[in-house]
Write a protein that holds these residues in place. Structure first.
Motif, PDB file in Angstrom:
ATOM      1  N   LEU A  35       0.860  -1.183   0.000  1.00  0.00           N
ATOM      2  CA  LEU A  35       0.000   0.000   0.000  1.00  0.00           C
ATOM      3  C   LEU A  35       0.896   1.232   0.000  1.00  0.00           C
ATOM      4  O   LEU A  35       1.760   1.388   0.885  1.00  0.00           O
ATOM      5  N   PHE A  36       0.705   2.125  -0.971  1.00  0.00           N
ATOM      6  CA  PHE A  36       1.615   3.254  -1.166  1.00  0.00           C
ATOM      7  C   PHE A  36       0.833   4.559  -1.205  1.00  0.00           C
ATOM      8  O   PHE A  36      -0.163   4.682  -1.944  1.00  0.00           O
ATOM      9  N   ASN A  37       1.301   5.533  -0.443  1.00  0.00           N
ATOM     10  CA  ASN A  37       0.765   6.892  -0.513  1.00  0.00           C
ATOM     11  C   ASN A  37       1.807   7.774  -1.196  1.00  0.00           C
ATOM     12  O   ASN A  37       2.805   8.166  -0.584  1.00  0.00           O
ATOM     13  N   LEU A  38       1.578   8.103  -2.454  1.00  0.00           N
ATOM     14  CA  LEU A  38       2.527   8.916  -3.212  1.00  0.00           C
ATOM     15  C   LEU A  38       2.206  10.402  -3.128  1.00  0.00           C
ATOM     16  O   LEU A  38       2.912  11.220  -3.724  1.00  0.00           O
ATOM     17  N   TYR A  39       1.174  10.741  -2.400  1.00  0.00           N
ATOM     18  CA  TYR A  39       0.806  12.148  -2.232  1.00  0.00           C
ATOM     19  C   TYR A  39       1.811  12.853  -1.309  1.00  0.00           C
ATOM     20  O   TYR A  39       2.542  12.212  -0.531  1.00  0.00           O
ATOM     21  N   ASP A  40       1.788  14.177  -1.368  1.00  0.00           N
ATOM     22  CA  ASP A  40       2.592  15.000  -0.467  1.00  0.00           C
ATOM     23  C   ASP A  40       1.845  15.311   0.828  1.00  0.00           C
ATOM     24  O   ASP A  40       2.252  16.192   1.585  1.00  0.00           O
ATOM     25  N   ARG A  78     -14.069  -6.899   9.302  1.00  0.00           N
ATOM     26  CA  ARG A  78     -15.004  -7.194   8.215  1.00  0.00           C
ATOM     27  C   ARG A  78     -14.272  -7.292   6.875  1.00  0.00           C
ATOM     28  O   ARG A  78     -14.741  -6.802   5.847  1.00  0.00           O
ATOM     29  N   ASP A  79     -13.117  -7.955   6.918  1.00  0.00           N
ATOM     30  CA  ASP A  79     -12.305  -8.194   5.719  1.00  0.00           C
ATOM     31  C   ASP A  79     -11.883  -6.894   5.028  1.00  0.00           C
ATOM     32  O   ASP A  79     -11.712  -6.854   3.804  1.00  0.00           O
ATOM     33  N   VAL A  80     -11.734  -5.843   5.812  1.00  0.00           N
ATOM     34  CA  VAL A  80     -11.269  -4.573   5.271  1.00  0.00           C
ATOM     35  C   VAL A  80      -9.999  -4.178   6.020  1.00  0.00           C
ATOM     36  O   VAL A  80      -9.940  -4.243   7.261  1.00  0.00           O
ATOM     37  N   LEU A  81      -8.984  -3.771   5.247  1.00  0.00           N
ATOM     38  CA  LEU A  81      -7.739  -3.305   5.824  1.00  0.00           C
ATOM     39  C   LEU A  81      -7.676  -1.787   5.680  1.00  0.00           C
ATOM     40  O   LEU A  81      -7.832  -1.254   4.578  1.00  0.00           O
ATOM     41  N   SER A  82      -7.465  -1.090   6.782  1.00  0.00           N
ATOM     42  CA  SER A  82      -7.374   0.368   6.766  1.00  0.00           C
ATOM     43  C   SER A  82      -6.002   0.767   7.304  1.00  0.00           C
ATOM     44  O   SER A  82      -5.623   0.392   8.417  1.00  0.00           O
ATOM     45  N   VAL A  83      -5.253   1.520   6.473  1.00  0.00           N
ATOM     46  CA  VAL A  83      -3.882   1.885   6.833  1.00  0.00           C
ATOM     47  C   VAL A  83      -3.701   3.384   6.646  1.00  0.00           C
ATOM     48  O   VAL A  83      -3.950   3.923   5.555  1.00  0.00           O
ATOM     49  N   GLU A 102      -2.537  10.285   4.050  1.00  0.00           N
ATOM     50  CA  GLU A 102      -3.762   9.691   3.517  1.00  0.00           C
ATOM     51  C   GLU A 102      -4.026   8.363   4.231  1.00  0.00           C
ATOM     52  O   GLU A 102      -3.111   7.744   4.783  1.00  0.00           O
ATOM     53  N   THR A 103      -5.272   7.924   4.182  1.00  0.00           N
ATOM     54  CA  THR A 103      -5.647   6.605   4.667  1.00  0.00           C
ATOM     55  C   THR A 103      -6.121   5.764   3.485  1.00  0.00           C
ATOM     56  O   THR A 103      -6.980   6.196   2.711  1.00  0.00           O
ATOM     57  N   ILE A 104      -5.545   4.579   3.333  1.00  0.00           N
ATOM     58  CA  ILE A 104      -5.984   3.638   2.299  1.00  0.00           C
ATOM     59  C   ILE A 104      -6.904   2.613   2.954  1.00  0.00           C
ATOM     60  O   ILE A 104      -6.529   1.963   3.943  1.00  0.00           O
ATOM     61  N   VAL A 105      -8.095   2.473   2.416  1.00  0.00           N
ATOM     62  CA  VAL A 105      -9.051   1.465   2.877  1.00  0.00           C
ATOM     63  C   VAL A 105      -9.209   0.452   1.744  1.00  0.00           C
ATOM     64  O   VAL A 105      -9.700   0.790   0.662  1.00  0.00           O
ATOM     65  N   PHE A 106      -8.786  -0.789   2.024  1.00  0.00           N
ATOM     66  CA  PHE A 106      -8.742  -1.791   0.956  1.00  0.00           C
ATOM     67  C   PHE A 106      -9.589  -3.005   1.330  1.00  0.00           C
ATOM     68  O   PHE A 106      -9.361  -3.633   2.370  1.00  0.00           O
ATOM     69  N   SER A 136       4.635   3.908   2.890  1.00  0.00           N
ATOM     70  CA  SER A 136       4.069   2.655   2.386  1.00  0.00           C
ATOM     71  C   SER A 136       3.963   1.637   3.502  1.00  0.00           C
ATOM     72  O   SER A 136       4.512   1.838   4.595  1.00  0.00           O
ATOM     73  N   CYS A 137       3.284   0.548   3.196  1.00  0.00           N
ATOM     74  CA  CYS A 137       3.136  -0.553   4.127  1.00  0.00           C
ATOM     75  C   CYS A 137       3.163  -1.841   3.320  1.00  0.00           C
ATOM     76  O   CYS A 137       2.507  -1.932   2.280  1.00  0.00           O
TER      77      CYS A 137
END
Length: 444
Positions: A385-390, A423-428, A393-397, A435-436
């Protein structure tokens, strides 16, 4: 949106028996440019053997102009005399590599690296030395001479050492057979890896398939297995199958340095090339500009320095390189590594993704939030999981996209700890440029 790639595999080639997993090692360019010495190579090799070899790092590569006696940085001295034997073949400078004296070449250095349990590589330019052509020196194994096979209009715009070889001329194959480490001379030195430059994406002449074919045949005839790496980039993706058929590594980019915009651009390049990653053939993201670099290299917009990548950017780079399965060539002065840099190179769980991951691919991208994945042989799934923004951010996958069954479990491979899955959701939550790397498994 999920990116689909073909599941078709290229037909296996004989040279794919070499570099079954992506090569890992050290290259002298990022810290010493064209000027590395034997003592510096040996010092880094000893560090590699002691600290990194147990984790799979094994190649030690001497980069460009080891035949230039007065090289002192990454700035080439044009049209200077080079060390060359009577048969048009460049030889190690004994001023910088004393063990090469009396015609020994690189054999003593290679023998020492092999004694340490490591493998030895060198950089070469495509073609034949200009000074050989100007002197019209002989070529071993043929009546042709240097001038007979040279292509004097095929030059490198950034280095004056070589002319191209005209593959249609009688004697061209004999020259390559006698010259390269893949070939008889370098095979006799014990070379395990050769990086051929100005061939995958020449700035003046694009791509050089005829000379690549000459090199491939010469390697196959020389009697020693060697990794063939082609530079610089970007290699043309329209010739991807040709590269798979002839090389073990080829560059996706021009020289890569410690600038965020260069790392940012690698995500698109890796996406374009991911279908061609496979055992024995590895699209190459270039060296890792980590630790202390630029000791005598002034490229990349800086001199002697610690990498300009932030800790988050360093981990993002390693995560992408490992998921994509790029070769890993460390560019810094190894003996100056701090604990944090060493930790980046010795995380067994992360390196297992690099070594064993299958079908690496970009799973989705929304703006500058990017998700990559690969599959492990035991059925687990790797997720980057990659945050390329400046900005943070939170990624919910939704993990259902991965096709796993039962209760899902997630582990952060860099931290070595389990992660919460609801609930089978990953939030980072990710800081800018962070990244993670997560490994997902399901109950049987």
């Amino acid at each position: 949106m999920t990116t689909l790639i073909s599941s078709a595999r290229p037909q296996p080639q004989a040279h794919h028996r070499v570099a079954v997993t992506p090569p890992m090692g050290w290259n002298s360019w990022d810290c010493y440019g064209a000027s590395v010495t034997e003592l510096e190579v040996l010092g880094n090799a000893q560090y590699l053997a002691e600290h990194l070899k147990p984790f799979g790092w094994e190649y030690v590569v001497v980069d460009i102009q080891w035949y230039e006696p007065e090289a002192n940085s990454s700035v080439y001295r044009p049209f200077v005399p080079l060390e060359m034997d009577a048969y048009s073949r460049l030889m190690p400078s004994t001023r910088r590599f004393p063990s090469a004296a009396d015609g020994a070449g690189f054999k003593p250095l290679a023998d020492e690296l092999h004694r340490l349990g490591l493998k030895f590589g060198i950089h070469i330019m495509r073609g034949i030395p200009r000074q050989a052509v100007h002197a019209n020196t002989p070529i071993l194994g043929t009546n042709a001479r240097a001038r007979d096979i040279a292509h004097p209009n095929s030059i490198c715009p950034w280095n004056t050492d070589m002319y191209g070889v005209d593959a249609t001329k009688e004697g061209a194959q004999a020259y390559y057979d006698s010259l390269f480490p893949l070939f008889q001379l370098y095979a006799s030195w014990g070379v395990d890896f050769v990086k051929v430059d100005d061939i995958a994406a020449s700035r003046l002449y694009h791509f050089h398939p005829a000379e690549i074919e000459l090199i491939r045949r010469a390697i196959d005839r020389c009697g020693r297995e060697m990794v063939l790496s082609l530079s610089p980039g970007p290699a043309p993706v329209e010739h991807a199958q040709f590269l798979v058929d002839h090389a073990n590594m080829w560059r996706l980019t021009d020289d890569y340095w410690d600038h965020w915009d260069m790392l940012y651009a690698m995500f698109e390049r890796c996406d374009a090339w991911s279908a061609y990653v496979g055992s024995g053939h590895w699209p190459d993201c270039d060296m890792l500009p980590l630790g202390r670099i630029g000791l005598r290299s002034v490229d990349g917009g800086g001199r002697d320095r610690l990498t300009r990548f932030t800790p988050d950017e360093q981990r993002t780079m390693m995560t992408l390189w490992c998921l994509f399965r790029s070769p890993l060539m460390f560019g810094g002065e190894l003996r100056d590594n701090d604990e944090a840099t060493l930790a980046l190179l010795t995380n067994m769980d992360v390196l297992a993704v690099h070594r064993h991951g299958e079908r690496p691919r970009q799973l989705c991208r929304e703006g500058d939030l990017v998700v990559w994945t690969s599959d492990m042989p035991d059925g687990q799934v790797n997720l980057g999981l990659f945050n390329l923004y400046d900005r943070a951010e939170t990624i919910v996958f939704p993990l259902a996209e991965l096709g796993l069954h039962g209760t899902l479990h997630a582990s952060d491979l860099w931290v070595g700890q389990p992660m919460n899955v609801e609930r089978d959701v990953l939030s980072v939550h990710l800081e800018p440029h962070a990244s993670c790397l997560v490994q997902i498994s399901g109950d049987p």
